[in-house]
Design a protein around this motif. Structure first.
Motif, PDB file in Angstrom:
ATOM      1  N   SER A   7     -11.855  -7.519  -8.250  1.00  0.00           N
ATOM      2  CA  SER A   7     -11.364  -7.695  -6.886  1.00  0.00           C
ATOM      3  C   SER A   7      -9.854  -7.523  -6.890  1.00  0.00           C
ATOM      4  N   GLY A   8      -9.286  -7.402  -5.695  1.00  0.00           N
ATOM      5  CA  GLY A   8      -7.840  -7.333  -5.586  1.00  0.00           C
ATOM      6  C   GLY A   8      -7.280  -5.957  -5.321  1.00  0.00           C
ATOM      7  N   GLY A   9      -8.127  -4.949  -5.305  1.00  0.00           N
ATOM      8  CA  GLY A   9      -7.635  -3.615  -5.027  1.00  0.00           C
ATOM      9  C   GLY A   9      -7.248  -3.464  -3.563  1.00  0.00           C
ATOM     10  N   GLY A  10      -6.629  -2.341  -3.253  1.00  0.00           N
ATOM     11  CA  GLY A  10      -6.235  -2.092  -1.866  1.00  0.00           C
ATOM     12  C   GLY A  10      -5.238  -0.970  -1.769  1.00  0.00           C
ATOM     13  N   LEU A  11      -4.614  -0.889  -0.603  1.00  0.00           N
ATOM     14  CA  LEU A  11      -3.621   0.140  -0.319  1.00  0.00           C
ATOM     15  C   LEU A  11      -2.234  -0.496  -0.373  1.00  0.00           C
ATOM     16  N   VAL A  12      -1.331   0.120  -1.116  1.00  0.00           N
ATOM     17  CA  VAL A  12       0.021  -0.415  -1.252  1.00  0.00           C
ATOM     18  C   VAL A  12       1.000   0.752  -1.293  1.00  0.00           C
ATOM     19  N   ALA A  14       4.338   2.805  -2.606  1.00  0.00           N
ATOM     20  CA  ALA A  14       4.993   3.001  -3.891  1.00  0.00           C
ATOM     21  C   ALA A  14       6.093   1.956  -4.074  1.00  0.00           C
ATOM     22  N   GLY A  15       6.154   1.398  -5.279  1.00  0.00           N
ATOM     23  CA  GLY A  15       7.102   0.336  -5.578  1.00  0.00           C
ATOM     24  C   GLY A  15       6.548  -1.053  -5.375  1.00  0.00           C
ATOM     25  N   GLY A  16       5.386  -1.136  -4.755  1.00  0.00           N
ATOM     26  CA  GLY A  16       4.767  -2.425  -4.481  1.00  0.00           C
ATOM     27  C   GLY A  16       3.981  -2.955  -5.669  1.00  0.00           C
ATOM     28  N   SER A  17       3.303  -4.077  -5.426  1.00  0.00           N
ATOM     29  CA  SER A  17       2.559  -4.768  -6.484  1.00  0.00           C
ATOM     30  C   SER A  17       1.163  -5.132  -6.006  1.00  0.00           C
ATOM     31  N   LEU A  18       0.276  -5.226  -6.954  1.00  0.00           N
ATOM     32  CA  LEU A  18      -1.076  -5.737  -6.730  1.00  0.00           C
ATOM     33  C   LEU A  18      -1.499  -6.512  -7.965  1.00  0.00           C
ATOM     34  N   ARG A  19      -2.369  -7.489  -7.764  1.00  0.00           N
ATOM     35  CA  ARG A  19      -2.967  -8.189  -8.907  1.00  0.00           C
ATOM     36  C   ARG A  19      -4.480  -8.049  -8.813  1.00  0.00           C
ATOM     37  N   LEU A  20      -5.037  -7.421  -9.824  1.00  0.00           N
ATOM     38  CA  LEU A  20      -6.481  -7.291  -9.911  1.00  0.00           C
ATOM     39  C   LEU A  20      -7.058  -8.457 -10.694  1.00  0.00           C
ATOM     40  N   SER A  21      -8.245  -8.879 -10.277  1.00  0.00           N
ATOM     41  CA  SER A  21      -8.957  -9.937 -10.977  1.00  0.00           C
ATOM     42  C   SER A  21     -10.311  -9.412 -11.431  1.00  0.00           C
ATOM     43  N   CYS A  22     -10.765  -9.941 -12.542  1.00  0.00           N
ATOM     44  CA  CYS A  22     -12.085  -9.604 -13.063  1.00  0.00           C
ATOM     45  C   CYS A  22     -12.769 -10.918 -13.428  1.00  0.00           C
ATOM     46  N   PRO A  88       2.368   6.566  -6.964  1.00  0.00           N
ATOM     47  CA  PRO A  88       1.195   7.283  -6.428  1.00  0.00           C
ATOM     48  C   PRO A  88       0.216   7.714  -7.529  1.00  0.00           C
ATOM     49  N   GLU A  89       0.731   8.021  -8.701  1.00  0.00           N
ATOM     50  CA  GLU A  89      -0.153   8.448  -9.797  1.00  0.00           C
ATOM     51  C   GLU A  89      -0.977   7.306 -10.387  1.00  0.00           C
ATOM     52  N   ASP A  90      -0.732   6.087  -9.937  1.00  0.00           N
ATOM     53  CA  ASP A  90      -1.583   4.957 -10.337  1.00  0.00           C
ATOM     54  C   ASP A  90      -2.842   4.866  -9.478  1.00  0.00           C
ATOM     55  N   THR A  91      -2.939   5.687  -8.454  1.00  0.00           N
ATOM     56  CA  THR A  91      -4.105   5.678  -7.581  1.00  0.00           C
ATOM     57  C   THR A  91      -5.362   6.026  -8.363  1.00  0.00           C
ATOM     58  N   ALA A  92      -6.362   5.152  -8.289  1.00  0.00           N
ATOM     59  CA  ALA A  92      -7.593   5.335  -9.044  1.00  0.00           C
ATOM     60  C   ALA A  92      -8.543   4.190  -8.732  1.00  0.00           C
ATOM     61  N   GLN A 118     -18.023  -2.902 -11.472  1.00  0.00           N
ATOM     62  CA  GLN A 118     -18.334  -1.811 -10.547  1.00  0.00           C
ATOM     63  C   GLN A 118     -17.085  -1.066 -10.089  1.00  0.00           C
ATOM     64  N   GLY A 119     -15.920  -1.639 -10.347  1.00  0.00           N
ATOM     65  CA  GLY A 119     -14.665  -0.979 -10.001  1.00  0.00           C
ATOM     66  C   GLY A 119     -14.088  -1.438  -8.673  1.00  0.00           C
ATOM     67  N   THR A 120     -12.772  -1.315  -8.553  1.00  0.00           N
ATOM     68  CA  THR A 120     -12.069  -1.621  -7.319  1.00  0.00           C
ATOM     69  C   THR A 120     -11.026  -0.527  -7.084  1.00  0.00           C
ATOM     70  N   GLN A 121     -10.929  -0.073  -5.856  1.00  0.00           N
ATOM     71  CA  GLN A 121     -10.058   1.048  -5.529  1.00  0.00           C
ATOM     72  C   GLN A 121      -8.611   0.575  -5.350  1.00  0.00           C
ATOM     73  N   VAL A 122      -7.704   1.279  -5.992  1.00  0.00           N
ATOM     74  CA  VAL A 122      -6.267   1.069  -5.794  1.00  0.00           C
ATOM     75  C   VAL A 122      -5.679   2.379  -5.294  1.00  0.00           C
ATOM     76  N   THR A 123      -5.024   2.316  -4.150  1.00  0.00           N
ATOM     77  CA  THR A 123      -4.399   3.494  -3.574  1.00  0.00           C
ATOM     78  C   THR A 123      -2.918   3.204  -3.339  1.00  0.00           C
ATOM     79  N   VAL A 124      -2.069   4.048  -3.913  1.00  0.00           N
ATOM     80  CA  VAL A 124      -0.625   3.885  -3.781  1.00  0.00           C
ATOM     81  C   VAL A 124      -0.093   5.054  -2.966  1.00  0.00           C
ATOM     82  N   SER A 125       0.486   4.733  -1.817  1.00  0.00           N
ATOM     83  CA  SER A 125       1.018   5.784  -0.943  1.00  0.00           C
ATOM     84  C   SER A 125       2.490   6.033  -1.251  1.00  0.00           C
ATOM     85  N   SER A 126       2.896   7.272  -1.043  1.00  0.00           N
ATOM     86  CA  SER A 126       4.289   7.637  -1.338  1.00  0.00           C
ATOM     87  C   SER A 126       5.198   7.429  -0.138  1.00  0.00           C
TER      88      SER A 126
END
Length: 126
Positions: A7-12, A14-22, A88-92, A118-126
């Motif tokens: 969990s914890g994925g989302g749209l952020v 560039a330069g921002g932060s996210l914390r994923l949990s498993c 942006p290249e961290d998007t996956a 099952q995976g969580t989507q992380v999208t980094v916009s430029s």
């Protein structure tokens, strides 16, 4: 059997932060090597970070060193991936994985991990 739920994925931006949990269930992961992998569209699944026990040994892909931190909280049976200075290249899609085979080393080889979330989507916009 171990079940892993990310969990914890989302749209952020560039330069921002996210914390994923498993969150793991079914068995304690305290003695497992835990890893994070990611897969971008059209690319192979690649290693991001791994940890053995509680910070005793960690391993990071060169592309995320200094920006991402993996940690493990055994009482909660949970692994985290703190991602800072996102690009942006961290998007996956990011996957949590467990190596329950008793390996001594934190491997980047995805075939050494026998349980996957099952995976969580992380999208980094430029």
């Amino acid at each position: 059997q171990v079940q892993l739920v990310e969990s914890g994925g989302g749209l952020v931006q560039a330069g921002g932060s996210l914390r994923l949990s498993c969150a793991a269930s079914g068995r304690s992961i305290s003695n497992y090597i835990m890893g994070w992998f990611r897969q971008a569209p059209g690319k192979e699944r690649e290693f991001v970070a791994g940890i053995r026990r509680i910070g005793e040994i960690t391993n990071y892909a060169d592309s995320v060193k200094g920006r991402f931190t993996i940690s493990k909280e055994n009482p909660k049976n949970t692994v985290y991936l703190q991602m800072n200075s996102l690009k942006p290249e961290d998007t996956a899609v990011y996957y949590c994985a467990a190596d329950s085979t008793g390996s001594r080393y934190v491997t980047s080889n995805r075939y050494e991990y026998d349980y996957w979330g099952q995976g969580t989507q992380v999208t980094v916009s430029s």
